[in-house]
Design a protein around this motif. Structure first.
Motif, PDB file in Angstrom:
ATOM      1  N   ASP A  38       0.809  -1.218   0.000  1.00  0.00           N
ATOM      2  CA  ASP A  38       0.000   0.000   0.000  1.00  0.00           C
ATOM      3  C   ASP A  38       0.843   1.269   0.000  1.00  0.00           C
ATOM      4  OD1 ASP A  38       1.007  -0.403   2.490  1.00  0.00           O
ATOM      5  OD2 ASP A  38      -0.912  -0.284   3.561  1.00  0.00           O
TER       6      ASP A  38
ATOM      7  N   TRP B  93     -15.725  -8.569  -6.616  1.00  0.00           N
ATOM      8  CA  TRP B  93     -14.339  -8.224  -6.313  1.00  0.00           C
ATOM      9  C   TRP B  93     -14.018  -6.791  -6.764  1.00  0.00           C
ATOM     10  CZ3 TRP B  93     -10.029  -9.982  -3.845  1.00  0.00           C
ATOM     11  CH2 TRP B  93      -8.844  -9.306  -4.155  1.00  0.00           C
ATOM     12  N   SER B  96     -15.553  -4.106  -4.697  1.00  0.00           N
ATOM     13  CA  SER B  96     -15.180  -3.961  -3.286  1.00  0.00           C
ATOM     14  C   SER B  96     -13.742  -3.468  -3.100  1.00  0.00           C
ATOM     15  CB  SER B  96     -15.362  -5.305  -2.569  1.00  0.00           C
ATOM     16  OG  SER B  96     -14.485  -6.246  -3.152  1.00  0.00           O
ATOM     17  N   GLN B  97     -13.074  -3.118  -4.195  1.00  0.00           N
ATOM     18  CA  GLN B  97     -11.697  -2.623  -4.065  1.00  0.00           C
ATOM     19  C   GLN B  97     -11.678  -1.167  -3.597  1.00  0.00           C
ATOM     20  OE1 GLN B  97      -9.107  -4.814  -4.281  1.00  0.00           O
ATOM     21  NE2 GLN B  97     -10.944  -6.073  -4.336  1.00  0.00           N
ATOM     22  N   PRO B  98     -10.624  -0.703  -2.954  1.00  0.00           N
ATOM     23  CA  PRO B  98      -9.467  -1.481  -2.512  1.00  0.00           C
ATOM     24  C   PRO B  98      -9.751  -2.212  -1.215  1.00  0.00           C
ATOM     25  CG  PRO B  98      -9.169   0.834  -1.959  1.00  0.00           C
ATOM     26  CD  PRO B  98     -10.503   0.735  -2.653  1.00  0.00           C
ATOM     27  N   THR B  99      -8.978  -3.257  -0.955  1.00  0.00           N
ATOM     28  CA  THR B  99      -9.198  -4.016   0.271  1.00  0.00           C
ATOM     29  C   THR B  99      -8.776  -3.217   1.491  1.00  0.00           C
ATOM     30  OG1 THR B  99      -6.984  -4.984   0.173  1.00  0.00           O
ATOM     31  CG2 THR B  99      -8.771  -6.239  -0.845  1.00  0.00           C
ATOM     32  N   GLY B 100      -7.777  -2.349   1.315  1.00  0.00           N
ATOM     33  CA  GLY B 100      -7.296  -1.558   2.439  1.00  0.00           C
ATOM     34  C   GLY B 100      -6.557  -2.367   3.487  1.00  0.00           C
ATOM     35  N   VAL B 101      -6.249  -3.631   3.200  1.00  0.00           N
ATOM     36  CA  VAL B 101      -5.481  -4.439   4.155  1.00  0.00           C
ATOM     37  C   VAL B 101      -4.076  -3.848   4.263  1.00  0.00           C
ATOM     38  CG1 VAL B 101      -4.547  -6.729   4.666  1.00  0.00           C
ATOM     39  CG2 VAL B 101      -6.787  -6.500   3.547  1.00  0.00           C
ATOM     40  N   ARG B 104      -0.758  -4.845   2.210  1.00  0.00           N
ATOM     41  CA  ARG B 104      -1.072  -5.745   1.101  1.00  0.00           C
ATOM     42  C   ARG B 104      -1.185  -4.952  -0.200  1.00  0.00           C
ATOM     43  NH1 ARG B 104      -3.151 -11.097   0.811  1.00  0.00           N
ATOM     44  NH2 ARG B 104      -4.366 -11.474  -1.082  1.00  0.00           N
ATOM     45  N   GLN B 106      -2.495  -3.298  -3.399  1.00  0.00           N
ATOM     46  CA  GLN B 106      -3.822  -2.716  -3.552  1.00  0.00           C
ATOM     47  C   GLN B 106      -4.227  -2.574  -5.010  1.00  0.00           C
ATOM     48  OE1 GLN B 106      -5.919  -1.804  -0.871  1.00  0.00           O
ATOM     49  NE2 GLN B 106      -4.373  -3.055   0.175  1.00  0.00           N
ATOM     50  N   ASN B 109     -10.275   1.350  -6.915  1.00  0.00           N
ATOM     51  CA  ASN B 109     -11.667   1.227  -7.298  1.00  0.00           C
ATOM     52  C   ASN B 109     -11.894   2.088  -8.531  1.00  0.00           C
ATOM     53  OD1 ASN B 109     -14.591   1.630  -7.431  1.00  0.00           O
ATOM     54  ND2 ASN B 109     -14.554   0.440  -5.545  1.00  0.00           N
TER      55      ASN B 109
END
Ligand code: HEM
Ligand code: HEM
Ligand SMILES: [Fe+2]
Lengths: 458, 141
Positions: A38, B93, B96-101, B104, B106, B109
Motif C-alpha cells: 500500500d 471483487w 469492493s476494491q481497494p481491500t485496504g489491508v 497488502r 492494492q 476502485n
C-alpha cells in the motif's frame, strides 16, 4: 567535433540522462510497492508508476538514439547536418510531448486521459509499453519522420558508409514498426499478435541495427582499427540479428491463441538469437585487442566492452533461458520475464547509449576526453550500476524460479498472492540492490561536474 | 575474419537474409490469420465483450495484471479468471476494491457501473475461451 551541427546531439543526451534518473526513481517506488503493497496508494498506484518507469525508459533511449544519430551521421557523411534547426525544434517538441505525457499519467486518471485525448476516435491506449495517448503517438511519428528526413538528406548528399546506412536503416525500421501501435483490433489474439511487431521487432530486430552502428562507430574512434574490418563485422552481426530475430518473433506466439506450429518456428529461430549478441561481445573485445592507438577516453572503452558482455548476458543468456517452448510454458509472464527484461534492456540499449554519451560528451564539451579524476568516477558508476543490475537479475530469477515452483508446478499449487508472499525476501534484496544502482547513477551524473587536468593519449 | 570473405559478401547476406526472412514472417502471419477463426474464440467476441476490452484498456488493468501471460507481474493472471472465479466473484471483487489491508498490494476502485462490470465479465469469458495450447499450467495462472 568535426562539424558544428553535431552539437545538436548535446541537448538530446542531457535529456536522456535526466529521464533515466526519473525512470530509476519510479523503479524504486515500484520495487517498494512489491513488498509494501500500500506504499503511496492511492496517490501513485503500481500501474501508474509502471507506465512512468517503462515509458521514461523508452523515451530516454529514443533521445539517446536520436542524439547518437545527429552526432554520427554528419561525421560519417563528412558534411554538416542538413538542418540543425529542424533537429533542435524536434528536440523541444519531443521533450515537451514526453513531459506532458508523463504528467498526464501522474495527474489525471487514465480513463479521463484517454477520453480527453481522443482514444474513443482511435483506441490505441492501455496496452503494455504503448500506453501513450494518441497525440503523443502521433507526435512520436512526426518527430521520427522529421529526423529521418533530416538524416536521410544528410546521407544522400554525403559519403555513404556501412555505419551511416545501417544506422539510418535501423531508425527507419523503428519508425515503420511503430506504426503497428495504431492497430488495435477488438480481437485480442490479433491485438497481441501485432503488438509484438512493435515490441519484439524493435528490440530483437531494428534496434540491433542501431546498436550495432553505434558500437561500430565508437569502436572505430577509440581503437583506430581499419574501417573495412569493423564494417564487415557490423554487416555479419546485423545479418544474424535479422535472420534469427524476424522468425524468432514466434517465441511470443506460443500461448496467445496462435497456431501451435509457432512453438517450432519460435523455438528454433529464437534459439539462434543469442548468436548476434555473442558476436557483439567478440567484436568489442577483438577490436580493442587489435587497437592501433590508446585513446585517452578509457571510460568510453570500458562502456563499449561492457555493452558487449552485458547485452550477451541479458539478451543472449537470459533470453535463451526461457525461449524454448517447453520451458516458456512454465516461465511465461513470471518474474523470469522481468529478470530478462531488465538485464537485456540495460545491457544492450541503456549501455550502448551510455557508451555513445561517454565517447561524445567530452568532445561536445570541447575536449578529447575528460580528466582522469572524472573518468575514474565514471568508471565507478559503470561498475556500481552494472554489478547492481547483475544482482537485480539474479534476485528476480530466484524469485521467478520459486514462484513457478509454488504456483505452477507443485502438486498443491499456491495462489498468486500467496506465492508472492513466499518470495518477498528476494524482492527486498532487489530493492536494496536498486538503491545501489541509484547510487551508481548519481555518481555517473556527478562525474560530469568533476574538473581536473585533461587526460591525454599515452 | 578471413580476408577472402569480403565486406560486400557480408552486406549481401544481410540484405538477402533480411528480405527473405521478412517475407517468410509475412507468409507465416498470413497463414496464422487464416487459422485464427478455429482458435481465437471470435464467436464469443460480442458487442459487450468488445466494450469490456475497451474498459480493460482505458483503466490500464495491464499495468498490474498479466492477460494470457503478458503485462505486469504484480497481480494475478486474468486470462483464465472467468474459469477460476466465475462471473459473480469478479463483479463483487472489482466493486469492493481497494481491500485496504495494511501492507497488502492494492487494486484501485474504478467506480464502474453495473453495465460496465457485465461488459468486463463478458470480456473475461471471451478470453478464457481462447485456445491457448493449454496454458497456463494450472488454474492459478
Ligand atoms: C536486447 C535485446 C532484448 C530486449 C531488450 C528484450 C526485452 C524483453 C522484454 C522487456 C520482455 C517482456 C515483454 C513483456 O512485457 O511481455 C521480453 C520477453 C521475452 N524475451 Fe526478450 N529481449 C531481448 C532479447 C531477447 C532474446 C535474444 C531472446 C531469446 C534468445 C529473448 C527471449 C524472450 C522471451 C522468450 C520472452 C517472453 C517471456 C515470457 O514468455 O513471458 N529476448 N524480452
Ligand atoms: C534500479 C532499480 C530498478 C527497479 C527497483 C526496477 C523495478 C521494476 C519493477 C518493479 C517493474 C515492474 C515489474 C512488474 O511488472 O511486476 C519494472 C519493469 C521494468 N523495468 Fe525496471 N527497475 C529498475 C531499473 C530498471 C532499469 C535500469 C531498466 C532498464 C534499463 C529497467 C527496465 C524495465 C523494463 C523493460 C520493465 C518491463 C519489464 C517487463 O515487462 O517484463 N528497470 N522495473
Ligand atoms: Fe522477443
Amino acid at each position: 567535433m568535426k562539424y558544428q551541427s553535431q552539437a545538436v546531439a548535446k541537448p538530446y543526451f542531457i535529456a536522456a540522462i535526466g529521464l533515466f534518473l526519473g525512470q530509476i526513481l519510479f523503479g524504486l517506488i515500484m520495487g517498494l510497492q512489491y513488498v509494501v503493497g500500500d506504499y503511496l496508494f492511492p496517490a501513485i498506484p503500481f500501474n501508474v508508476a509502471r507506465m512512468v518507469h517503462t515509458n521514461l525508459l523508452i523515451v530516454w533511449l529514443l533521445f539517446g538514439f536520436m542524439g547518437a544519430a545527429y552526432y554520427l551521421i554528419p561525421e560519417e557523411s563528412e558534411r554538416e547536418l542538413y538542418s540543425p534547426k529542424l533537429a533542435l525544434a524536434m528536440f523541444w517538441i519531443f521533450l515537451v510531448a514526453g513531459a506532458a505525457t508523463i504528467l498526464g499519467y501522474l495527474l489525471v486518471p487514465y480513463a479521463t486521459l484517454a477520453e480527453m485525448t481522443g482514444n474513443d476516435i482511435l483506441a490505441t491506449m492501455g496496452r503494455e509499453f504503448l500506453e501513450q495517448p494518441l497525440p503523443t503517438k502521433v507526435g512520436i511519428v512526426i518527430v521520427a519522420l522529421a529526423m529521418l528526413f533530416n538524416l536521410s538528406m544528410t546521407v544522400l548528399k554525403g559519403r555513404k558508409t556501412a555505419i551511416n546506412l545501417v544506422m539510418l536503416l535501423g531508425l527507419w525500421g523503428l519508425a515503420i514498426f511503430f506504426l503497428f501501435s495504431f492497430y488495435n483490433p477488438a480481437n485480442l489474439v490479433k491485438d497481441k499478435f501485432y503488438w509484438w511487431w512493435v515490441v519484439h521487432l524493435w528490440v530483437e530486430g531494428v534496434w540491433e541495427l542501431i546498436m550495432g552502428a553505434m558500437l561500430a562507430f565508437v569502436l572505430i574512434k577509440v581503437t583506430g582499427v581499419d574501417r573495412e574490418v569493423i564494417e564487415k563485422w557490423l554487416y555479419i552481426i546485423i545479418a544474424m540479428a535479422l535472420i534469427s530475430g524476424l522468425i524468432g518473433t514466434g517465441h511470443h506466439y506460443y500461448w496467445i491463441g496462435t497456431p501451435e506450429y509457432w512453438q517450432w518456428w519460435g523455438s528454433v529461430f529464437s534459439a539462434m538469437e543469442p548468436i548476434p549478441f555473442f558476436m557483439m561481445t567478440l567484436f568489442a573485445f577483438n577490436m580493442v585487442n587489435r587497437r592501433r592507438r590508446e585513446h585517452p577516453n578509457q571510460a568510453a572503452v570500458l562502456w563499449a566492452l561492457g555493452t558487449g558482455v552485458m547485452a550477451f548476458l541479458g539478451a543472449g543468456v537470459w533470453g535463451f533461458l526461457h525461449t524454448l517452448a517447453p520451458v516458456n510454458f512454465y516461465t511465461h509472464g513470471s518474474q523470469i520475464t522481468a529478470a530478462h527484461g531488465h538485464m537485456a534492456f540495460y545491457g544492450a540499449y541503456a549501455m550502448v547509449v551510455l557508451t555513445m554519451i561517454s565517447y561524445t560528451m567530452p568532445i561536445l564539451r570541447g575536449r578529447e576526453a575528460n580528466s582522469r579524476k572524472a573518468q575514474v568516477m565514471e568508471m565507478w558508476a559503470f561498475w556500481l550500476m552494472t554489478i547492481a543490475m547483475v544482482f537485480i537479475t539474479l534476485f528476480l530469477t530466484a524469485a521467478g524460479i520459486l514462484q513457478i515452483w509454488l504456483q505452477r508446478i507443485a502438486a498443491e499449487p499456491m495462489g498468486f498472492m500467496a506465492a508472492q508472499d513466499q518470495v518477498a525476501l528476494f524482492y527486498w534484496m532487489r530493492e536494496i540492490t536498486g538503491l545501489v544502482f541509484f547510487t551508481g547513477l548519481t555518481l555517473y551524473i556527478v562525474s560530469f561536474f568533476v574538473k581536473g587536468e585533461e587526460a591525454r593519449a599515452s | 575474419m578471413s580476408s577472402a570473405f569480403t565486406k560486400s559478401a557480408a552486406r549481401n547476406i544481410f540484405y538477402g537474409g533480411a528480405v527473405f526472412f521478412f517475407l517468410l514472417l509475412v507468409g507465416l502471419s498470413f497463414d496464422t490469420m487464416q487459422t485464427l477463426p478455429k482458435r481465437d474464440n471470435r464467436e464469443n467476441l460480442n458487442e459487450s465483450a468488445i466494450r469490456g476490452k475497451h474498459i480493460w484498456e482505458t483503466r490500464n488493468c495491464i499495468g498490474c495484471h498479466t492477460l494470457l501471460g503478458e503485462g505486469a507481474y504484480f497481480a494475478p493472471e486474468l486470462g483464465n479468471v472467468y474459469t477460476r472465479r466465475g462471473p459473480d466473484f469478479i463483479k463483487a471483487w472489482i466493486q469492493s476494491q481497494p481491500t485496504g489491508v495494511p501492507g497488502r498490494r492494492q487494486m484501485p476502485n474504478f467506480n464502474l457501473t453495473d453495465a460496465q462490470l457485465d461488459d468486463l465479465v463478458e470480456f473475461f469469458k471471451y478470453t478464457a475461451g481462447i485456445d491457448t495450447a493449454k496454458w497456463p499450467p494450472n488454474i492459478e495462472g
